[in-house]
Design an enzyme around this catalytic site. Structure first.
Site, PDB file in Angstrom:
ATOM      1  N   ARG A  46      14.966   7.453   0.452  1.00 45.00           N
ATOM      2  CA  ARG A  46      14.898   6.864  -0.881  1.00 45.00           C
ATOM      3  C   ARG A  46      16.302   6.663  -1.433  1.00 45.00           C
ATOM      4  O   ARG A  46      17.229   7.385  -1.078  1.00 45.00           O
ATOM      5  CB  ARG A  46      14.100   7.740  -1.847  1.00 45.00           C
ATOM      6  N   SER A 148       7.336   5.790  -3.976  1.00 44.70           N
ATOM      7  CA  SER A 148       6.275   6.490  -4.684  1.00 44.70           C
ATOM      8  C   SER A 148       6.413   6.316  -6.194  1.00 44.70           C
ATOM      9  O   SER A 148       6.458   5.194  -6.681  1.00 44.70           O
ATOM     10  CB  SER A 148       6.269   7.971  -4.276  1.00 44.70           C
ATOM     11  N   ASP A 311       2.453   3.811  -5.213  1.00 48.39           N
ATOM     12  CA  ASP A 311       1.848   3.619  -3.891  1.00 48.39           C
ATOM     13  C   ASP A 311       0.490   4.293  -3.792  1.00 48.39           C
ATOM     14  O   ASP A 311      -0.089   4.384  -2.702  1.00 48.39           O
ATOM     15  CB  ASP A 311       2.778   4.113  -2.775  1.00 48.39           C
ATOM     16  N   ASP A 313      -0.567   7.306  -3.890  1.00 44.14           N
ATOM     17  CA  ASP A 313      -0.804   8.539  -3.137  1.00 44.14           C
ATOM     18  C   ASP A 313      -0.947   9.742  -4.081  1.00 44.14           C
ATOM     19  O   ASP A 313      -1.198  10.856  -3.635  1.00 44.14           O
ATOM     20  CB  ASP A 313       0.285   8.779  -2.085  1.00 44.14           C
ATOM     21  N   ARG A 314      -0.814   9.497  -5.391  1.00 43.61           N
ATOM     22  CA  ARG A 314      -1.014  10.562  -6.373  1.00 43.61           C
ATOM     23  C   ARG A 314      -2.101  10.153  -7.364  1.00 43.61           C
ATOM     24  O   ARG A 314      -2.363   8.972  -7.558  1.00 43.61           O
ATOM     25  CB  ARG A 314       0.289  10.856  -7.131  1.00 43.61           C
ATOM     26  N   SER A 398       1.861  18.575  -6.894  1.00 50.30           N
ATOM     27  CA  SER A 398       2.400  17.347  -7.480  1.00 50.30           C
ATOM     28  C   SER A 398       1.368  16.229  -7.505  1.00 50.30           C
ATOM     29  O   SER A 398       1.722  15.051  -7.502  1.00 50.30           O
ATOM     30  CB  SER A 398       3.635  16.896  -6.701  1.00 50.30           C
TER      31      SER A 398
END
Length: 556
Positions: A46, A148, A311, A313-314, A398
Site C-alpha cells: 500500500r 481496502s 473492497d 472485505d469489512r 477490525s
C-alpha cells in the site's frame, strides 16, 4: 478547536485526483529510500503516488515478480484480476494487465468492466480450482487492486494464491524482494505490452465475478428466511466495489433491499470524516459511518442497515435499537448464532479469532463447547482451517470475517463484508431479534467487556524491539491490580509469532503491536471490570511496553 470527526468532508479535505494520477505515471520511486520500496503488510503493498510509494514502477515490478513467483510454484491456470473504486486502482490494474499480457499469462478481468469486491475474487479462485478446468489447465490465483478502507489518495495491490486467501509471508517476502530488485535495475527484466495490445491479447479473457458470487449466496446463507420475514435492509456501499453487487443481491433474491447512496466518487466527497478528520471508508468507525447512523436515528425504516469498505472485505452493522455495533460484539453474536444454526457443520469444528479480538468470544466458544483457535493478526492465518473445514469461522476485531457454506465446504478464504452484512439480516429473520439484542443477552450471561485501541509513538528501532520481544523480557507480575496469568509473544492457537506482546489477567488483557506503516505501536486492551479499569490497564500497558522497548527492566 472542535473536532470535525463525523461531519461531511469539506472541499479542502478532498484529494486532487488529477495530481494523484499524474504522479502515478510521472514520479519515479527511489529504491534507496525505504519509504519508496515495495513492502507487503498483512494486506499487500500500500502507498500513494503522491508519496512515491505507489507508482507505475512499483506495480510493473510487483506484477513481474508475481509472474515469476507463480511460474516457480507451478501455478499455470488463469489469474483473476480485480480492482476497487480508488482512483489509483484503474491505472494500476492497467499496468498489471500490460505486464501479465507481456508475459503471456492467461488473465481474466471483469466481464462488466466494473469493480470487484475482494471476497468475489476469492470466491472465483476457489470455485475455479474445484472445477474440471483446473485439472486440465492448472490452479488459478488472483490479484486485487485495493488499499481496502484507506483514504482516497492511497492505492493497494494484493496477491491471492490458489488457496484464495491473502498470500503468506513466504510468498510476499519473495515477491517484494524480487520487485525491489527490478526497481533497483530500472525495471530491466519487466516484460510489458501497450494496453490496447494487452486488452486484445488472446491470453486476456473475461469473467462475470458478480454472477458467480451473487448466484451462489443461497449456499452459504438462508436468504429464504430473510425474504419470508420481509426484513428491510439498507445497504451502503460507501462508494466501494460492492456498489453493483447489493442491487443485484436484492433483485436476484427478491429481498426488500435498498441501496443507500450508490455514488462512486474517487474523492469520496460524500463521506463523513473519520476520528482523525481524514476520509477513510472504515465501516466499523462511528465517525465514518455517521451518515448511516443518523439515517436510522432519523426514522428510516430499516430493520438492518449495513456498510462496507472500498473492497467490501469489512462489514459495519447498524441496528435501529443500538446504532453501530462494535465489530467484536457482532463477531460474538455471529459465532453464537452460526454454531447453533448450521447443523451440517462438523461438531468438532473450532472457532477462529485473532488474539486482539474480544475475550467475550472465548466465553461464547467455551459455552458452545467449541475449541478456540487464537491466531496472530492477519486473515491469512484462518485460510487452512476454512479450506479443510476444521475451522468453519474466522474473524478479526477490525470487522473482517468469513465462514463456510451450509454444508461445511469453503465459501471464501478472504474476509467477506457482504456475507457478514447479510448474516445480520438472517439472524434477525430467523430469531426475530436484531444482532444487538442478541449481544445484550450474551453480556447478561458472560459479562460486559470494555474494549479500546490506542496508538503510542515509537521509533523504527523501538518498533523492531517490540517485534523481537520474548516473554521473559517482561518481569511484571501484576496488571491493573490483578495477577498476570500469561505473557504471550506467540499465538496460542498455532504457535506463530505475534510480532509483539499480549499480557492477560483473570478479567483483562492488553496486546501491543508495532504499526507496519506509521511510527507508532498499537495497544489493544479489554476489561470486564468497566471503563475505569480499562483505562488503568491501558496506562500500565503503555508504561510497561515503553520501558521494555527502551531496554529497561520492568517489575511488578
Amino acid at each position: 478547536m472542535a473536532s470535525r470527526a463525523g461531519t461531511v468532508a469539506l472541499p479542502s479535505d478532498l484529494v486532487d485526483v488529477t495530481a494523484l494520477l499524474d504522479a502515478y505515471y510521472d514520479v519515479r520511486p527511489d529504491p534507496a529510500d525505504p519509504g519508496q520500496r515495495v513492502a507487503f503488510g498483512t494486506s499487500g503493498h500500500r502507498g500513494s503516488s503522491l508519496r512515491a510509494s505507489f507508482n507505475e514502477a512499483h506495480i510493473a515490478a510487483i506484477t513481474q515478480a508475481i509472474v515469476e513467483y507463480r511460474a516457480g510454484q507451478g501455478f499455470s491456470g488463469p489469474l483473476f484480476l480485480a480492482k476497487d473504486t480508488h482512483a489509483l486502482s484503474e491505472p494500476a490494474q492497467n499496468t498489471a494487465l500490460e505486464v501479465l499480457a507481456g508475459n503471456g499469462v492467461h488473465v481474466l478481468i471483469d466481464a462488466r468492466h466494473g469493480y470487484t469486491p475482494t471476497p468475489a475474487l476469492s470466491h472465483a479462485i476457489l470455485r475455479y480450482n474445484r472445477s474440471a478446468a483446473a485439472a486440465a489447465s492448472g490452479k488459478a490465483d488472483g490479484i486485487v487492486v485495493t488499499p481496502s478502507h484507506n483514504p482516497p489518495a492511497d492505492g493497494g495491490f494484493k496477491y491471492n494464491p490458489p488457496h484464495g486467501g491473502p498470500a503468506d509471508t513466504d510468498a510476499t517476502g519473495w515477491i517484494a524482494g524480487r520487485a525491489n530488485e527490478l526497481l533497483e535495475t530500472g525495471l530491466q527484466g519487466v516484460k510489458r505490452v501497450p494496453l490496447p495490445e494487452a486488452l486484445s491479447a488472446g491470453s486476456t479473457g473475461k469473467f462475470d465475478f458478480l454472477s458467480s458470487y451473487v448466484d451462489d449466496l443461497p449456499s452459504v446463507l438462508d436468504l429464504d428466511a430473510v425474504r419470508s420475514a420481509g426484513v428491510r435492509i439498507g445497504a451502503d456501499p460507501m462508494g466501494g466495489a460492492s456498489v453493483d453487487y447489493w442491487g443485484e443481491i436484492g433483485e436476484r433474491h427478491n429481498l426488500d433491499l435498498t441501496v443507500i447512496n450508490p455514488t462512486v466518487d474517487p474523492q469520496w466527497a460524500f463521506m463523513t470524516l473519520d476520528w482523525d478528520e481524514k476520509i477513510r471508508m472504515d465501516c466499523s468507525s462511528p465517525a465514518a459511518m455517521a451518515s448511516l447512523i443518523e439515517l436510522l436515528e432519523s426514522g428510516a425504516r430499516y430493520d438492518i442497515a449495513t456498510g462496507n469498505d472500498a473492497d467490501a472485505d469489512r462489514h459495519g452493522i447498524v441496528t435501529p435499537d443500538a446504532g453501530l455495533m462494535n465489530p467484536n460484539s457482532y463477531l460474538a453474536v455471529a459465532i453464537d448464532y452460526l454454531y447453533t444454526h448450521r447443523k451440517q457443520w462438523p461438531s468438532s469444528a473450532s472457532v477462529g479469532k485473532t488474539l486482539v479480538s474480544s475475550s467475550i468470544i472465548d466465553r461464547v466458544a467455551a459455552d458452545l463447547g467449541r475449541k478456540l483457535v487464537e491466531v496472530p493478526v492477519g486473515f491469512k492465518w484462518f485460510v487452512p482451517g476454512l479450506l479443510s473445514g476444521e475451522g468453519v469461522f474466522g474473524g478479526e476485531e477490525s470487522a473482517g470475517a468469513s465462514f463456510v457454506k451450509k454444508d461445511g465446504s469453503v465459501w471464501t478464504t478472504d474476509k467477506d463484508g457482504i456475507l457478514l452484512a447479510l448474516l445480520a439480516s438472517e439472524i434477525t429473520a430467523v430469531t426475530g431479534k436484531t444482532p444487538s439484542q442478541h449481544y445484550g443477552e450474551l453480556t447478561a450471561k458472560f459479562g460486559s467487556p470494555s474494549y479500546a485501541r490506542i496508538d503510542a509513538p515509537a521509533s523504527r528501532e523501538q518498533k523492531a524491539a517490540l517485534g523481537r520481544l520474548a516473554a521473559a523480557d517482561v518481569q511484571a507480575t501484576t496488571l491493573a491490580g490483578e495477577d498476570i496469568t500469561a505473557k504471550l509473544t506467540e499465538a496460542p492457537g498455532n504457535g506463530a509469532a505475534i510480532g509483539g506482546l499480549k499480557v492477560t489477567t483473570e478479567s483483562a488483557w492488553f496486546a501491543a503491536r508495532p504499526s507496519g506503516t506509521e511510527d507508532v505501536y498499537k495497544i489493544y486492551a479489554e476489561s470486564f471490570k468497566g471503563p475505569e479499569h480499562l483505562a488503568q490497564v491501558q496506562a500500565e500497558a503503555k508504561a510497561l511496553v515503553d520501558q521494555v522497548i527502551s531496554g529497561d527492566s520492568v517489575n511488578g
